[in-house]
Enzyme design. Structure first.
Site, PDB file in Angstrom:
ATOM      1  CG  ASP A 297       5.682  20.671  13.160  1.00 23.40           C
ATOM      2  OD1 ASP A 297       6.259  20.877  14.243  1.00 23.40           O
ATOM      3  OD2 ASP A 297       4.627  21.245  12.824  1.00 23.40           O
ATOM      4  CD  GLU A 350       6.569  18.655  17.634  1.00 27.73           C
ATOM      5  OE1 GLU A 350       6.455  19.469  18.563  1.00 27.73           O
ATOM      6  OE2 GLU A 350       5.947  18.768  16.567  1.00 27.73           O
TER       7      GLU A 350
END
Length: 637
Positions: A297, A350
C-alpha cells in the site's frame, strides 16, 4: 532448556538481516511457560504482566547493548493476555502491546495474547508446488478485492471459507485479495492503520481459521493476496508510537515522520531493526499464512519525502533531492528477500506516480516489484466513461493514452475500493444516462478492463452493479441480483473471467507490445476503437470493437489480420447481460476488401454502448475457431 535468543541472531537483528525475526521476538510457549522478548533499546526497565501473574509486572532482562529484553515466565500459556510495561529514560511508565504478537484482543481492548501458530494442518501442498507457474507473468490474473467484514455481514473466517470461496470460484476469478487483515483499532481505517503487524485481526476469528480460509481457496486453485501497509502506522498509545519513550520505529522530525493526509507516523527505513521488523513481517504473512502475494500500500508516499507536502514541510535527502533513499533501498531489499525466500509469491506496488523502474529487476536498478497498479489507466478510463456520450469525442485520448506507456512496466489495472468511497459514487452511479445506459456503460467498462493489456482487479460489488458506494458498516446489496439486469452484470463478469483464463491472447503478452495491435483508434466522431490481442505464437487472437455511444453502428467495417470466419464470442449487449440483444448472429466472414492497411476486413453491426470480441481464425486454414465457454450471441437488428 535454553530459551535465550542466540547471540548471532541478535547480531543479525541489529544489522537488519534476521530473516525471520518473529521466531525469536514476541511470545513463544516453551515447556512449562512462555519466553518473551521485545526490542526497547532506550527503556530503563521492561516488564511483562498478564493473566499468568495477576497483572503484576515481572521484569525482563536486557541482552547487552542489543536493545532486546527477554525473560521466561512459568505458567504463561496459550490464550493468556499480556502487555509490556516500559519505564522510559525519564521515568515515565508506558503500557504497550507486543509488536510481534501473533494475536490481539478485539478493539477497544488492546492486550496481546500468547498464541502459537501451529494449530492448523495445511492441505495445500499441490497448490504451493505449482504456485510459481500459476502466477507467472504470462498467466491470467483476475483479482476479486474483498473487505472481509462487509462482503456479507456476520460471517467469520470459518463461514467465509465456504461462502466466499464458493462465490469467487463460481465467478471464475483466479485470485482474491483481502484488504488488510492485520489487527487495527479503528474499523473506519479498513485495516490500513495497523497496530498489530504480526497479528491476524480477531474480528472474524482465530489465526487458525484465517489459515483455513486461505487453505480453502487454494483447494479450489485460487491464489490469495493481502494488502500490506509498510508506509505508515497510527499514533495509538498502545502501539508502536514512541514505543520506549523515543521515536523508535518512526522519525524524530515530523517533517520526515508524520503523514499529513492520514495523521499517521512514517517508518524510519534507515534504522536496521525497523527494516528488519517490516521485511520480516512481509515474509511472515507469506510463510505462516501461505498468502500468495502482497499488495504493498501507498508506495508513492514511501518514495518521496515531499509526498503531499508543501515547500518548507519536508527535508531534502543528502543529495538534495526529494526521493526517500532509505525507503527505496528498503523496497529493493524487501523484494529481493521475498523472491528468494518465498518463490512464486508476487509483490504488487500501489504506486501512483511515474517513478521509473517499479517492476524492473533490482540488479539493473529497479525496485523489483512484479506488478504495479496502473492508476493512469483507471483515472483516464473512468474520466472518459463519466462523460455524456455526446461529448466523449472531445476526450477520445483518455481511451488511447494508456497504450502509449502500457508496456513500460508490468501493470495491473485496478477498479478498487478507493474508487467507490468518499463520495466518489459506485461504479454504476458514476455512469451517465438513465438506468439502462448506466448499466450498459458499466458492461463496457468491465469488457474494456478485460480486453486491455494488463492483469486486473475488481472490488466487490462492482460485479453486482451496486447503486450505493461502498460502506464498511453494511454488506453488499445482494437483493439487486433479483433484478435480471444486475444478475446480467454479474454473469458478464464471470464470462469475462472465463475468457481470460481460456484464451492465452488475454494474458500471455500482457507486458509485451507484440501482443497488442491497434486496428483503428482514430474514429473519434463515433467514439469507436478496435484492436487485436495476440497470444505469443499468434495461434490465439481476439479482435475487439468498442462502441462508446448509445447509437447502433452498422454496417461497420474494420480491417482484420486474416481471412476466414470470425466467431462473435463476446457481445456485452446480449440480452442475458441486460442488453438490447443487437448482434451478428454469432459470426461474420472476412472479405477481401482492404481496410485499415489490411487486405481483409469484416463488416458487422456494432451494438449501442457495447463491446464485441471476434475470435481470429487459425492462420493455416481459415477454419472457424472452436467454440468458447461463456459465448453470448446477439441477434441482428
Amino acid at each position: 532448556m535454553d530459551w535465550r535468543i542466540p547471540e548471532h541472531d541478535l547480531y543479525l537483528f541489529n544489522q537488519g538481516e534476521l530473516v525471520r525475526p518473529w521466531r525469536w521476538l514476541g511470545a513463544h510457549p516453551a515447556g512449562d511457560g512462555t519466553r518473551f522478548a521485545v526490542w526497547a533499546p532506550y527503556a530503563r526497565r521492561v516488564s511483562v504482566s498478564g493473566d499468568f501473574n495477576d497483572w503484576k509486572p515481572q521484569r525482563l532482562e536486557p541482552r547487552g547493548t542489543t536493545g532486546v529484553w527477554e525473560g521466561f515466565v512459568r505458567g504463561a500459556r496459550k490464550g493468556h493476555h499480556y502487555k509490556y510495561e516500559l519505564i522510559d529514560s525519564l521515568g515515565n511508565r508506558r503500557e504497550k502491546t507486543d509488536p510481534f504478537a501473533f494475536r490481539m484482543e478485539v478493539r477497544p481492548k488492546t492486550a496481546s495474547l500468547v498464541w502459537p501458530l501451529d494449530g492448523h494442518r495445511w492441505n495445500d501442498a499441490a497448490w504451493m508446488e505449482r504456485r510459481a507457474e500459476a502466477q507467472a507473468p504470462d498467466r491470467p490474473m483476475r483479482i476479486y478485492e474483498v473487505h472481509l467484514g462487509s462482503w456479507r455481514r456476520g460471517l467469520g473466517y470459518r463461514e467465509l471459507a465456504t461462502e466466499l470461496v464458493d462465490y469467487v470460484a463460481g465467478l471464475g476469478f483466479t485470485h482474491v485479495e483481502f484488504l488488510p487483515v492485520m489487527e487495527h483499532p479503528f474499523d473506519g481505517s479498513w485495516g490500513y492503520q495497523v497496530c498489530g503487524y504480526y497479528a491476524a485481526t480477531s474480528r472474524w476469528g482465530t489465526p487458525e481459521e484465517l489459515m483455513a480460509l486461505v487453505d480453502a481457496f487454494h483447494a479450489r486453485g485460487i491464489g490469495v493476496l493481502v494488502d500490506w501497509v509498510p508506509a505508515h502506522f497510527p499514533k495509538d498509545d498502545h502501539g508502536l508510537a514512541a514505543f520506549d519513550g523515543t521515536r523508535l520505529y518512526e522519525h524524530e522530525d515530523p517533517r520526515l515522520g508524520v503523514h499529513k493526509d492520514w495523521d499517521t507516523l512514517i517508518f524510519n527505513y534507515g534504522r536496521p531493526e525497523t527494516r528488519n521488523f517490516l521485511a520480516g513481517n512481509a515474509l511472515f504473512w507469506l510463510e505462516q499464512y501461505h498468502f500468495d502475494g502482497l499488495r504493498v500500500d501507498a508506495v508513492a508516499s514511501m518514495l518521496y519525502r515531499d509526498y503531499s507536502r508543501k515547500e518548507g514541510e519536508w527535508i531534502p535527502n543528502e543529495k538534495g533531492g526529494r526521493e526517500d533513499l532509505d525507503a527505496i533501498d528498503f523496497l529493493r531489499g524487501l523484494n529481493d528477500r521475498i523472491h528468494a525466500e518465498a518463490p512464486g509469491a508476487v509483490m504488487i506496488a500501489e504506486e501512483s506516480t511515474a517513478f521509473p523502474g517499479c517492476t524492473t529487476p533490482t540488479r539493473i536498478g529497479g525496485l523489483g516489484f512484479d506488478l504495479k497498479w496502473n492508476m493512469g489507466w483507471m483515472h483516464d478510463s473512468l474520466a472518459f466513461l463519466e462523460k455524456d456520450p455526446l461529448y466523449r469525442k472531445y476526450h477520445h485520448d483518455r481511451l488511447t493514452f494508456a497504450l502509449y506507456y502500457a508496456f513500460h512496466e508490468r501493470y495491473l489495472l485496478p477498479l478498487s475500493h478507493d474508487e467507490v468511497v468518499h463520495l466518489k459514487k459506485s461504479l454504476l452511479a458514476k455512469m451517465p444516462g438513465d438506468a439502462w445506459k448506466k448499466k450498459a456503460n458499466l458492461r463496457v467498462l468491465h469488457a474494456w478492463q478485460a480486453a486491455h493489456p494488463g492483469k486486473t482487479l475488481l472490488f466487490m460489488g462492482g460485479e453486482l452493479g451496486q447503486w450505493e458506494e461502498w460502506n464498511h458498516d453494511t454488506e453488499l446489496d445482494w437483493a439487486l441480483l433479483k433484478e435480471p439486469s444486475h444478475a446480467g452484470l454479474r454473469l458478464l463478469v464471470g464470462d469475462l473471467n472465463r475468457l481470460v483464463k481460456e484464451l492465452p491472447c488475454l494474458s500471455e503478452m500482457d507486458g509485451d507490445w507484440r501482443g497488442f495491435e491497434w486496428i483503428d483508434f482514430s474514429d473519434v466522431e463515433q467514439s469507436v476503437v478496435s484492436f487485436v490481442r495476440w497470444s505469443a505464437d499468434k495461434a490465439s487472437g481476439l479482435v475487439f470493437a468498442f462502441n462508446f455511444t448509445p447509437v447502433v453502428r452498422g454496417p461497420y467495417r474494420i480491417g482484420v489480420p486474416r481471412p476466414g470466419r470470425y466467431e462473435e464470442i463476446l457481445n456485452t449487449d446480449s440480452a442475458c447481460y441486460g442488453g438490447s440483444g443487437v448482434g451478428n448472429m454469432g459470426a461474420v466472414k472476412a472479405e477481401e476488401i482492404g481496410k485499415h492497411e489490411r487486405a481483409f476486413s469484416i463488416e458487422f453491426t456494432l451494438p449501442p454502448l457495447a463491446a464485441l470480441a471476434f475470435a481470429v481464425p487459425p492462420e493455416s486454414t481459415g477454419a472457424p475457431a472452436p467454440p468458447h465457454e461463456g459465448k453470448r450471441k446477439g441477434k441482428r437488428p
